[in-house]
Design a protein around this motif. Structure first.
Motif, PDB file in Angstrom:
ATOM      1  N   VAL A  34       0.859  -1.170   0.000  1.00 33.89           N
ATOM      2  CA  VAL A  34       0.000   0.000   0.000  1.00 33.89           C
ATOM      3  C   VAL A  34       0.903   1.230   0.000  1.00 33.89           C
ATOM      4  N   LEU A  95       4.951   0.429   4.600  1.00 32.99           N
ATOM      5  CA  LEU A  95       4.123   1.533   5.081  1.00 32.99           C
ATOM      6  C   LEU A  95       4.994   2.651   5.620  1.00 32.99           C
TER       7      LEU A  95
ATOM      8  N   LEU C 127     -15.183  -0.973  13.363  1.00 30.25           N
ATOM      9  CA  LEU C 127     -15.088  -0.572  11.964  1.00 30.25           C
ATOM     10  C   LEU C 127     -13.684  -0.808  11.424  1.00 30.25           C
ATOM     11  N   ALA C 128     -12.709  -0.327  12.182  1.00 32.73           N
ATOM     12  CA  ALA C 128     -11.334  -0.352  11.689  1.00 32.73           C
ATOM     13  C   ALA C 128     -10.841  -1.777  11.463  1.00 32.73           C
ATOM     14  N   ARG C 130     -12.219  -4.179  10.258  1.00 33.55           N
ATOM     15  CA  ARG C 130     -12.656  -4.795   9.005  1.00 33.55           C
ATOM     16  C   ARG C 130     -11.577  -4.638   7.945  1.00 33.55           C
ATOM     17  N   LEU C 131     -10.538  -3.873   8.246  1.00 35.00           N
ATOM     18  CA  LEU C 131      -9.447  -3.673   7.300  1.00 35.00           C
ATOM     19  C   LEU C 131      -8.159  -4.196   7.924  1.00 35.00           C
ATOM     20  N   GLY C 134      -2.066  -2.239   5.167  1.00 39.24           N
ATOM     21  CA  GLY C 134      -1.984  -0.865   4.672  1.00 39.24           C
ATOM     22  C   GLY C 134      -3.347  -0.203   4.590  1.00 39.24           C
ATOM     23  N   TYR C 135      -4.371  -0.995   4.258  1.00 44.13           N
ATOM     24  CA  TYR C 135      -5.702  -0.403   4.157  1.00 44.13           C
ATOM     25  C   TYR C 135      -6.231  -0.041   5.539  1.00 44.13           C
ATOM     26  N   ALA C 137      -4.311   1.102   7.815  1.00 43.47           N
ATOM     27  CA  ALA C 137      -3.615   2.357   8.090  1.00 43.47           C
ATOM     28  C   ALA C 137      -4.382   3.542   7.523  1.00 43.47           C
ATOM     29  N   ILE C 138      -4.736   3.446   6.240  1.00 43.09           N
ATOM     30  CA  ILE C 138      -5.448   4.575   5.636  1.00 43.09           C
ATOM     31  C   ILE C 138      -6.818   4.742   6.286  1.00 43.09           C
ATOM     32  N   GLY C 139      -7.432   3.592   6.640  1.00 39.12           N
ATOM     33  CA  GLY C 139      -8.738   3.663   7.304  1.00 39.12           C
ATOM     34  C   GLY C 139      -8.674   4.479   8.578  1.00 39.12           C
ATOM     35  N   ILE C 143     -10.724   7.953   9.561  1.00 38.34           N
ATOM     36  CA  ILE C 143     -11.453   8.155  10.817  1.00 38.34           C
ATOM     37  C   ILE C 143     -10.983   9.430  11.508  1.00 38.34           C
TER      38      ILE C 143
END
Lengths: 288, 235, 352
Positions: A34, A95, C127-128, C130-131, C134-135, C137-139, C143
């Motif tokens: 990512v 990352l 919620l978080a 669920r990822l 890296g995704y 991280a962006i999630g 938030i």
């Protein structure tokens, strides 16, 4: 502006968002990487176009002929020289390194260009529009949408039908096994990064025509790309288009309700999808 | 007949563990060599060192006279070394035919192309449009062998073909071997099924705890010698 | 071929007494002792130095807290978050709301802000989680942005321009700064001690297991999600405390500042330089970063470029950071964590 108009605008915006998202999802699909500096590549593209415009008077759309290949080359080099060393079982190094790169690029751009708002100028084309019944549709957003869909279709065909496309898909399935087929996996990673950087730089230039940008615009673009990927569902190009469109419509409808809430509206729809359908709207289908 | 593959005093480590120690073997062109041994004897590690997926800490690998010990895996394929990896490792999201096409990435000239592979394994031909992940073990193994053949190798490495497959399926797969060697390919196979190995190989090489415990022509080695070498127990 | 033999001494004599498990060793006794002495010295500092120095040190305390908590989340928990600023901001605003609007004593509001941040992070975690990777991280970044965008809706806290901490207006500056300093010292000691306690507890062992191999950990009965959630909430609470301290110290909250991703940049830099996944690393990193901030931050953007380049080089070339260079085999920790076998037979100390 009517609600219908807002929805149409969101649809067209969605094409651009899908373009932003494609590179992010490609790098993740192939290298499990990512790229937190994804937004910065878009901003670099926009600034590259700006420099060509001020130095040589080149029209931003024409500047793409230079910016896109240059970004592809930058992507290949960055992957082979820096990011390759971070590929592996733990997501931590990639990352951290890409986050570091985003900070470095943001601040280098700040030091060079200051935090002033910039815009790429295409003259009359920027606001030219036509009427279709009650709707007012801009030529530029329509052109961007059409180009985005064409590019996505092209990418999808490339992955499905060509020998290199097959190799890229095979590498994302099993990078070790693909080496046993005589494929240089690192070269494939470089190609994937090159495609990713090229598409997002293109999107960055187009975005820079439609809205203002600064050296600090990267993070928001990263977030938009990410939200489009998640909403659409991981692993397929058309899912990303759908994700982009849903996000675009969420934003424009949000802006129609209250102009200050455009971005927040997008976030809220994203969180809703994450809560209710975390695998996305169109999760991975058979090879597209 | 010339020596195609020569391994000398090979040592391969997994961390501190020496998975392969002081192993030497050679394979003549056109031959079939079977490497046998119990689980953990070091057979697959040996193959990984021959293909380049693992780097040896000592020793040499020579292919067609050239030292390839440090050559990267994808380059070795272009030189003519191809492996069917343990567990098949097909590309699950690609179709059978696409898997075969990727197998030809090294673009080596030779008798093996899609038609030749489909002739060898008609079952694979019938499933050519199916996603590789959605097939039975035997079909996957046949596809994996076909995929490795697509690179037109001089040396084909087969890692545990019988793993997880019914004996009748294994027999069918090995029945294809004569046609493979008939087209000029040298074969080095790793097998746990000793009888099957003896049925197809000219030479055998037995490993025990990372070392060579027995080597010789398959028709000159007795079953007692083999079980002593396989299990490490004095007969 | 001879029968296999077992090398002498590799198998413990079954008849002897079972081996003892010891926590820590000579270095950790000295190390912890030294740190306690440092804390005592820090406690008496307000009687000896200027207010300006004290305010600087509060900033250092904030750095230590966010470094330690980010390291707990990323280094031990394996969850790289780029959105801890969500809780820094929440803690800062929480303090202002608690003391100005609700009327709680501002110094008591600090732990309250931490608790609020921790509580908010619980539904967020659903919620978080669920990822992943890296995704995730962006999630977390998304938030944080949502927190910011929601907070600026409220004119009661100054909307986009932020607001000041009014409840301490008019108090004697010297006294206020000294109390803020002591409050900060208590927070930093609590956070560091709490983290040490967490890591050396059963949860800490579970964490290491999850970090090494989540599937194996799960099949050994470890509730992976629960372990991760505890770490997520603890880190959020820590970041909330840091945010509250910030508000207390600067007497002002501005949304673009407290919710800025630059806090993450600082956390990342400190932990990477100091050494990810060790208890000593973030402490070292915070000190290094503090020194750099004091000397170089005038350079503005160029300074951040330098920080970024250093961090990238460290990740690529010396991934275990400064502490990794000092103690590469993890035998000389400053804290009594880990479990070692105290027997004569083992030649290598086993470390959990």
């Amino acid at each position: 502006m009517t609600l219908l108009n807002a929805v149409v605008q969101g649809l067209l915006l969605g094409g651009l968002y899908a373009l932003f998202a494609t590179g992010l999802s490609l790098m993740f699909g192939v290298m499990r990487l990512v790229n937190l500096a994804h937004g910065e590549v878009a901003v670099l593209g926009a600034f590259g176009s700006l420099v060509l415009g001020t130095a040589l008077g080149v029209n931003p759309l024409l500047s793409l002929l230079v910016v896109v290949p240059a970004s592809a080359a930058l992507g290949y080099l960055t992957q082979r020289v820096v990011l390759d060393r971070t590929v592996g079982p733990s997501p931590l190094p990639s990352l951290l390194v890409t986050f570091g790169l985003s900070i470095v690029v943001q601040n280098l751009l700040l030091a060079t260009f200051t935090a002033d708002q910039r815009r790429l100028d295409v003259g009359a084309l920027t606001t030219a529009s036509f009427r279709a019944g009650d709707l007012s549709i801009g030529y530029l957003p329509l052109a961007v949408f059409t180009t985005a869909v064409a590019l996505l279709a092209g990418l999808s065909l490339f992955l499905a039908r060509t020998s290199l496309g097959r190799i890229i898909r095979a590498t994302s399935d099993d990078p070790q096994a693909v080496r046993l087929m005589g494929v240089d996996a690192k070269h494939v990673y470089g190609i994937a990064a090159a495609i990713a950087f090229a598409t997002v730089a293109l999107a960055g230039v187009v975005n820079g025509i439609q809205t203002n940008f600064t050296p600090l615009s990267g993070p928001l673009l990263l977030i938009i790309a990410f939200e489009a990927v998640i909403i659409g569902g991981l692993g397929n190009v058309w899912g990303t288009l759908l994700g982009g469109v849903v996000l675009g419509v969420a934003q424009t409808v949000g802006a129609w309700i209250d102009p200050a809430q455009q971005i927040l509206a997008g976030h809220l729809v994203f969180l809703l999808v994450l809560a209710l359908r975390p695998q996305g709207l169109l999760p991975k289908m058979a090879a597209t | 007949m010339s020596t195609l593959l020569e391994v000398t005093d090979l040592e391969v480590r997994h961390g501190d563990l020496r998975a392969v120690q002081g192993v030497s073997l050679s394979v003549a062109e056109g031959d079939v060599l079977a490497v046998i041994g119990a689980n953990g004897a070091g057979k697959s590690t040996l193959l990984s060192a021959i293909t380049g997926l693992l780097r040896p800490s000592a020793g040499q690998v020579r292919f067609a006279g050239d030292d390839v010990t440090r050559v990267r895996p994808h380059t070795r394929v272009r030189l003519g070394v191809s492996m069917v990896p343990e567990g098949r490792r097909l590309f699950g999201s690609l179709t059978v035919e696409e898997n075969l096409q990727v197998g030809a990435s090294a673009k080596r000239p030779g008798p093996w192309d899609l038609k030749a592979v489909y002739d060898l394994f008609p079952l694979v031909a019938e499933r050519r449009a199916r996603r590789a992940g959605a097939m039975s073990g035997g079909e996957q193994q046949a596809t994996a062998i076909g995929r490795a053949l697509m690179s037109n190798p001089r040396l084909l490495l087969l890692d545990e073909v019988s793993l997880g497959l019914a004996p009748v399926v294994v027999k069918q797969l090995y029945a294809a071997l004569p046609e493979i060697t008939g087209k000029g390919t040298t074969v080095l196979l790793v097998e746990q099924d000793v009888r099957q190995a003896f049925a197809v190989a000219d030479h055998v090489h037995c490993m025990l705890e990372g070392r060579t415990s027995l080597e010789g022509r398959s028709d000159q080695v007795s079953m007692e010698q083999v079980s002593a070498a396989y299990f490490g127990v004095r007969a | 071929m001879s029968a296999p033999t077992t090398p002498a001494g590799s198998v413990p004599d079954v008849g002897a007494a079972p081996p003892r498990v010891v926590r820590g060793g000579r270095t950790s006794t000295v190390g912890t002792g030294a740190l306690v002495a440092v804390v005592v010295a820090l406690a008496v500092l307000p009687y000896l130095v200027t207010s300006a120095t004290l305010t600087s040190l509060v900033t250092l305390f904030v750095y230590v807290v966010i470094a330690v908590t980010w390291n707990l989340l990323a280094g031990y928990g394996g969850m790289v978050s780029v959105g801890q600023q969500a809780y820094i901001g929440l803690g800062a605003y929480g303090l202002v709301v608690a003391s100005d609007i609700i009327g709680i004593d501002p110094f008591l509001a600090v732990p309250l802000a931490a608790v609020v941040a921790g509580l908010v992070s619980i539904p967020v975690s659903f919620l978080a989680f669920r990822l992943v990777g890296g995704y995730f991280a962006i999630g977390t970044w998304v938030i944080a942005e949502v927190f910011r965008l929601v907070v600026v809706q409220f004119r009661e806290v100054g909307a986009g321009s932020g607001t000041s901490l009014r409840s301490l207006a008019g108090t004697d500056a010297g006294l206020r700064i000294a109390f803020t300093y002591w409050c900060g010292l208590i927070v930093v000691v609590a956070v560091v001690a709490g983290t040490v306690w967490l890591i050396s507890s059963r949860l800490g062992i579970a964490l290491t297991a999850v970090r090494d191999d989540a599937t194996a950990a799960a099949s050994n009965g470890i509730d992976v999600t629960r372990v991760k959630r505890v770490v997520f909430v603890a880190s959020a609470a820590g970041a909330g405390a840091a945010g509250a301290l910030l508000a207390l110290s600067s007497l002002r909250v501005q949304p673009d500042s407290v919710f800025s991703v630059q806090w993450t940049a600082f956390m990342v830099f400190m932990v990477v330089i100091g050494g990810v996944g060790t208890l000593e690393g973030p402490l070292v990193g915070a000190l290094v970063f503090f020194a750099l901030q004091e000397t170089l931050s005038d350079l503005g953007s160029v300074y951040l470029v330098i920080l970024g380049v250093i961090a990238i080089l460290v990740v690529l070339l010396a991934p275990r950071g400064v502490w990794g260079l000092v103690d590469p085999h993890r035998r000389h920790g400053l804290f009594p964590v880990g479990h070692r076998l105290a027997t004569a037979v083992t030649s290598r100390k086993a470390r959990s």
